[in-house]
Every structure is written in structure tokens, then in C-alpha cells.
Design a protein around this motif. Structure first.
Motif, PDB file in Angstrom:
ATOM      1  N   UNK A  34       0.773  -1.244   0.000  1.00  0.00           N
ATOM      2  CA  UNK A  34       0.000   0.000   0.000  1.00  0.00           C
ATOM      3  C   UNK A  34       0.804   1.292   0.000  1.00  0.00           C
ATOM      4  N   UNK A  35       2.050   1.275   0.419  1.00  0.00           N
ATOM      5  CA  UNK A  35       2.823   2.521   0.464  1.00  0.00           C
ATOM      6  C   UNK A  35       2.975   3.076  -0.940  1.00  0.00           C
ATOM      7  N   UNK A  36       2.805   4.392  -1.069  1.00  0.00           N
ATOM      8  CA  UNK A  36       2.935   4.989  -2.395  1.00  0.00           C
ATOM      9  C   UNK A  36       3.478   6.407  -2.289  1.00  0.00           C
ATOM     10  N   UNK A 249     -15.604   6.286  12.527  1.00  0.00           N
ATOM     11  CA  UNK A 249     -15.912   4.888  12.829  1.00  0.00           C
ATOM     12  C   UNK A 249     -15.144   4.316  13.996  1.00  0.00           C
ATOM     13  N   UNK A 250     -14.275   5.147  14.615  1.00  0.00           N
ATOM     14  CA  UNK A 250     -13.529   4.739  15.814  1.00  0.00           C
ATOM     15  C   UNK A 250     -12.795   3.422  15.587  1.00  0.00           C
ATOM     16  N   UNK A 251     -12.924   2.474  16.537  1.00  0.00           N
ATOM     17  CA  UNK A 251     -12.135   1.242  16.483  1.00  0.00           C
ATOM     18  C   UNK A 251     -12.875   0.084  15.826  1.00  0.00           C
ATOM     19  N   UNK A 288      -2.121   1.166  12.235  1.00  0.00           N
ATOM     20  CA  UNK A 288      -1.943   0.603  10.905  1.00  0.00           C
ATOM     21  C   UNK A 288      -3.119  -0.244  10.464  1.00  0.00           C
ATOM     22  N   UNK A 289      -3.676  -0.991  11.395  1.00  0.00           N
ATOM     23  CA  UNK A 289      -4.826  -1.845  11.073  1.00  0.00           C
ATOM     24  C   UNK A 289      -6.024  -1.004  10.649  1.00  0.00           C
ATOM     25  N   UNK A 290      -6.320   0.050  11.421  1.00  0.00           N
ATOM     26  CA  UNK A 290      -7.490   0.879  11.124  1.00  0.00           C
ATOM     27  C   UNK A 290      -7.301   1.649   9.823  1.00  0.00           C
ATOM     28  N   UNK A 291      -6.120   2.224   9.626  1.00  0.00           N
ATOM     29  CA  UNK A 291      -5.866   2.927   8.367  1.00  0.00           C
ATOM     30  C   UNK A 291      -5.976   1.946   7.200  1.00  0.00           C
ATOM     31  N   UNK A 292      -5.511   0.730   7.403  1.00  0.00           N
ATOM     32  CA  UNK A 292      -5.610  -0.290   6.359  1.00  0.00           C
ATOM     33  C   UNK A 292      -7.041  -0.637   6.001  1.00  0.00           C
ATOM     34  N   UNK A 293      -7.926  -0.742   7.005  1.00  0.00           N
ATOM     35  CA  UNK A 293      -9.344  -0.984   6.711  1.00  0.00           C
ATOM     36  C   UNK A 293      -9.888   0.100   5.786  1.00  0.00           C
ATOM     37  N   UNK A 314       4.673   6.099  14.042  1.00  0.00           N
ATOM     38  CA  UNK A 314       3.337   6.260  13.470  1.00  0.00           C
ATOM     39  C   UNK A 314       3.398   6.640  11.994  1.00  0.00           C
ATOM     40  N   UNK A 315       4.358   7.470  11.632  1.00  0.00           N
ATOM     41  CA  UNK A 315       4.477   7.889  10.233  1.00  0.00           C
ATOM     42  C   UNK A 315       4.797   6.699   9.331  1.00  0.00           C
ATOM     43  N   UNK A 316       5.735   5.866   9.758  1.00  0.00           N
ATOM     44  CA  UNK A 316       6.059   4.680   8.956  1.00  0.00           C
ATOM     45  C   UNK A 316       4.856   3.745   8.857  1.00  0.00           C
ATOM     46  N   UNK A 317       4.172   3.531   9.983  1.00  0.00           N
ATOM     47  CA  UNK A 317       3.008   2.639   9.997  1.00  0.00           C
ATOM     48  C   UNK A 317       1.915   3.158   9.067  1.00  0.00           C
ATOM     49  N   UNK A 318       1.625   4.454   9.156  1.00  0.00           N
ATOM     50  CA  UNK A 318       0.545   5.033   8.358  1.00  0.00           C
ATOM     51  C   UNK A 318       0.864   5.005   6.869  1.00  0.00           C
ATOM     52  N   UNK A 319       2.102   5.313   6.520  1.00  0.00           N
ATOM     53  CA  UNK A 319       2.489   5.303   5.104  1.00  0.00           C
ATOM     54  C   UNK A 319       2.437   3.884   4.552  1.00  0.00           C
TER      55      UNK A 319
END
Length: 433
Positions: A34-36, A249-251, A288-293, A314-319
Motif C-alpha cells: 500500500x505505500x505509495x 468509525x472509531x475502532x 496501521x490496522x485501522x488505516x488499512x481498513x 506512526x508515520x512509517x506505519x501510516x504510510x
């Protein structure tokens, strides 16, 4: 999504609005699932992504000149619609030529919808993100009272299906925000990227309330699109402003996915969102899980902004999960309280060890502060309560985060994302994350 849910009056076709066709997002490189890397096109210039967007809440990054933000590499700034509505007023900013002209910022700009501040400063409906309620999170959740007020606080925000009524934190005056009013304020402010009005929830809200708030946010998003279309056609003397929907949508996985699907597919008379924000309460361990959903469900060719993060891991996880841009007040906020980021972790410059450190805060940093001043001097400034301390540390912290995300962006096409993540998190935290 059908147009039956929208306001009945006909809306102008998107193609009839000058500049809308030029606003876009191009993906230029990918890494992993997913990273772009990519480029967001705005009337005030491109934003190469991933990108960190420093926060200038009241049309200023506290203690720092806009020119310094350009010099440290910031590509865009984010201002706060709620605060600028209250002072000096969006009409005045519009009269000045828009946010960029008003604050002498030549680059792209973002404004949030005002929803976060209306709710979080309201202290009611459990909108306070910090733990101001006694008894801990589990006790608060178990109570099931979604309209409880923090102890010692007055409820300043009242939510209904049409919008939010709230009291100004400045003087107590009563104000009303609706999706239409939020759009009018943000169009007046003139930022390149705006966000749809949404209802903030927290992890302390019940599942039932999360569902109700999510449906309100969906209906408000339809109204935001309709008002945005009307204003875009009415204000063709101004550059086109992108409107991004906000995913709540929270958690809850099903709520996050449903919200992302609904807003990603939403269309009102041909108008759809130009991008998306991922908002609300996010537990760090599940980031990362929530952003991935959410990114699973959103259109691939639209940019995604994650609100409120700046920590290294957090930045690495989110990207890695597919987010493109980020904002956060923390770099400047902690800087004003003597905390600075270094390659090997966060430190506090008021500590005795810095009294005689006649070297930069971080030898590896290329910011103005580290190339001109010593940690000993800044230690002295904090001890003497001199304002310059906030300026120098804010420049350093903002540059630290901007530069880190720049390095991540370069690592994606080079295939070095994983190696950079291991190196930087190991250095910062003492072990890879």
C-alpha cells in the motif's frame, strides 16, 4: 449514492467550474502492498507525497515566520477553520485574498472543517480526547452515558441531526455550525484543500452512539458536497478548492469500512470528493490496522490525509498502510515546552546535561537552529524564559518531521522503505518498530 438524498435545487456540472479538472493526484511509485509516492496538484503548487503538513492553527505556526516554514521544507500548512471563524472571521480573510495572502504563505494550504474543535472543546458528549473523566476508560465506557460532561466542565457543544450549537471558548457567545456553514467558512478562508464537516467521536463513546454519529456524518457529507458545488460555481473568481470527505468509525472495522465505502462512492449531481481524511479516535497500537481498513475501501486514485500524527513510528506505519499526508500540532507544541526530537529520541533541553553542550541539538540535523546555535544557548533561553527558545525549537522540530517524511518519500521509489524504517525507528526508540 443517489441524488435523491441531496438538496433538490440543480447543481452546476463539475466541468463548468474553472480549475476543477486541474485538481488531482498522481501516484508515481509504490512499495509493498500500500505505500505509495505521488503528487497532489493545487492552484498554489504541487505537494509531493508522502508529506507532513505543519499546523498553523490561527494562520500562524506559533513563534515562527511563514518564511521560515518555507526554508525548512514545508510544502503546505494547515489552518483551523473554527479558530479563524471566531477570530478574525472568514469574511475578513476572504477580503484579504484568502488564507495564503493573509498570512504571506505562497504555497498550498489546508483547512479542517471545524468539527474537531467544536466537539473536543465542547467538553460534552464525551468529545474530550484526553482522560478528563474520573474512573479510567473502562469505567467511562461501561457507564454508557454518551452525553456525560467531564467533571468540572460545562457542556459547550450540543449535537443534533442538522448541526452543532456551541459556545465560543473566547467569550461564551453562542454559534451554530452546519455542513453548509462549514463550507461557507472554508470557502471564505480559501485553502486549497478543505474537509467536510463531520462529527468527532472518541473511544469512550458507545457502539450505538458511534453508529448514530456515523450516519450523521454521512448525511452531512452529502450536504457538504452540494454546498461545495454551489459555492465553487458562485466563486469562480477564486481558485478551485478541493473538498475531502472525512472517515470516522472509531475502532470498529465494519463502521470504518462502511464509512470509507459510502464516502468513496458518494456522488451528488456528478460531484464527488477530491480526497479523503481519516479522522477520529485511533489507538496507537491499532493505527496501521485501522488505516488499512479504510484504504482498502477508498478509491485508489484519491489522496488520503491522516489527521493528527507525527511520531516517528506512526508515520512509517501510516504510510505503509496507504496514507499520503499528515498533520499534527505536537512538533510545535512540545517545542514550546523545551522538548525536541533527535535522531536518537526525544529530549528536554532544560536538563542539566545541556548547560554545557556547546554543539547543536542534533549533529545530523540540517535545520537553521542546528546550523547556527548550540544546545547550551537554547538551554539558557528556556531557563531565562526568552521567547526565542520557542522559535528555535519549533524550527528544529518541524524540520525534523518534514525531513523524515521527505526521506520516506525518496525511499519508496528506491525500494529502501523497509530498511529506512528499521534504521530510523531503531535509532529513535532503541529497537526497530
Amino acid at each position: 449514492m443517489t441524488t435523491a438524498d441531496a438538496e433538490p435545487s440543480p447543481l452546476p456540472a463539475p466541468a463548468s467550474v474553472p480549475g476543477r479538472a486541474d485538481a488531482g493526484f498522481e501516484i508515481t511509485a509504490r512499495h509493498g502492498a500500500k505505500a505509495r509516492a505521488g503528487v497532489i496538484t493545487t492552484p498554489h503548487g504541487p505537494i509531493a507525497t508522502p508529506a507532513f503538513i505543519p499546523v498553523g492553527t490561527k494562520a500562524t505556526v506559533k513563534a515562527v515566520l511563514p518564511e521560515a516554514m518555507t526554508q525548512l521544507g514545508a510544502q503546505a500548512l494547515l489552518a483551523n477553520a473554527y479558530h479563524l471563524y471566531l477570530q478574525p472571521g472568514h469574511d475578513l480573510v476572504d477580503e484579504a485574498g484568502g488564507l495564503g495572502a493573509f498570512m504571506n504563505w505562497p504555497g498550498p494550504s489546508y483547512t479542517d472543517s471545524g468539527g474537531f474543535q467544536v466537539m473536543s472543546l465542547g467538553a460534552g458528549f464525551r468529545k474530550v480526547l484526553s482522560s478528563e473523566f474520573s474512573g479510567g476508560v473502562s469505567a467511562r465506557t461501561a457507564s454508557g452515558e454518551d452525553d456525560a460532561v467531564a467533571e468540572g466542565k460545562e457542556r459547550l457543544a450540543h449535537v443534533d441531526d442538522d448541526g452543532v450549537t456551541f459556545r465560543s471558548f473566547i467569550n461564551g457567545d453562542v454559534h451554530r455550525f452546519t455542513p453548509e456553514i462549514s463550507m461557507q467558512i472554508q470557502h471564505g478562508l480559501g485553502a486549497d484543500v478543505m474537509f467536510a464537516f463531520d462529527e468527532l467521536t472518541t473511544l469512550m463513546n458507545s457502539r450505538r452512539y458511534q453508529e448514530q454519529a456515523l450516519e450523521r456524518t454521512r448525511l452531512w457529507a452529502i450536504r457538504c458536497l452540494a454546498e461545495h458545488a454551489r459555492l465553487s460555481f458562485e466563486r469562480t473568481h477564486r481558485p478551485y478548492q478541493q473538498l475531502w470527505g472525512v472517515i470516522q468509525g472509531a475502532q470498529y472495522e465494519d463502521l470504518r469500512r462502511q464509512a470509507a465505502h459510502d464516502l468513496g462512492a458518494m456522488e451528488v449531481d456528478g460531484w464527488s470528493f477530491d480526497g479523503f481524511g481519516i479522522g477520529g479516535a485511533l489507538e496507537k497500537e491499532n493505527l496501521g490496522t485501522i488505516v488499512g481498513w479504510v484504504t482498502d475501501e477508498l478509491p485508489e486514485q484519491r489522496p488520503r490525509h491522516l489527521l493528527g500524527i507525527s511520531e516517528v513510528d506512526d508515520l512509517f506505519v501510516a504510510i505503509a498502510a496507504g496514507a499520503d499526508t499528515f498533520d499534527c500540532v505536537s512538533p510545535s507544541r512540545v517545542a514550546r515546552n523545551s522538548a525536541v526530537y533527535t535522531r536518537t529520541g526525544r529530549v528536554n533541553l532544560t536538563g542539566a546535561r545541556y548547560r554545557r553542550q556547546f554543539a547543536p541539538i542534533d549533529e545530523s540535523c540540517d535545520c537553521y537552529t542546528c546550523t547556527h546555535y548550540t544546545a547550551a544557548y537554547i538551554h539558557h533561553l528556556f531557563r531565562a524564559k526568552e521567547m526565542l527558545s520557542s522559535t528555535l525549537c519549533t524550527i528544529h522540530n518541524e524540520r525534523f518531521v518534514v525531513r523524515l517524511v521527505d526521506e520516506i518519500r525518496a525511499a519508496i521509489p528506491a525500494g529502501d522503505f523497509d530498511a529506512l524504517r528499521e534504521e530510523r525507528t531503531a535509532a529513535y526508540y532503541g529497537a526497530p518498530r
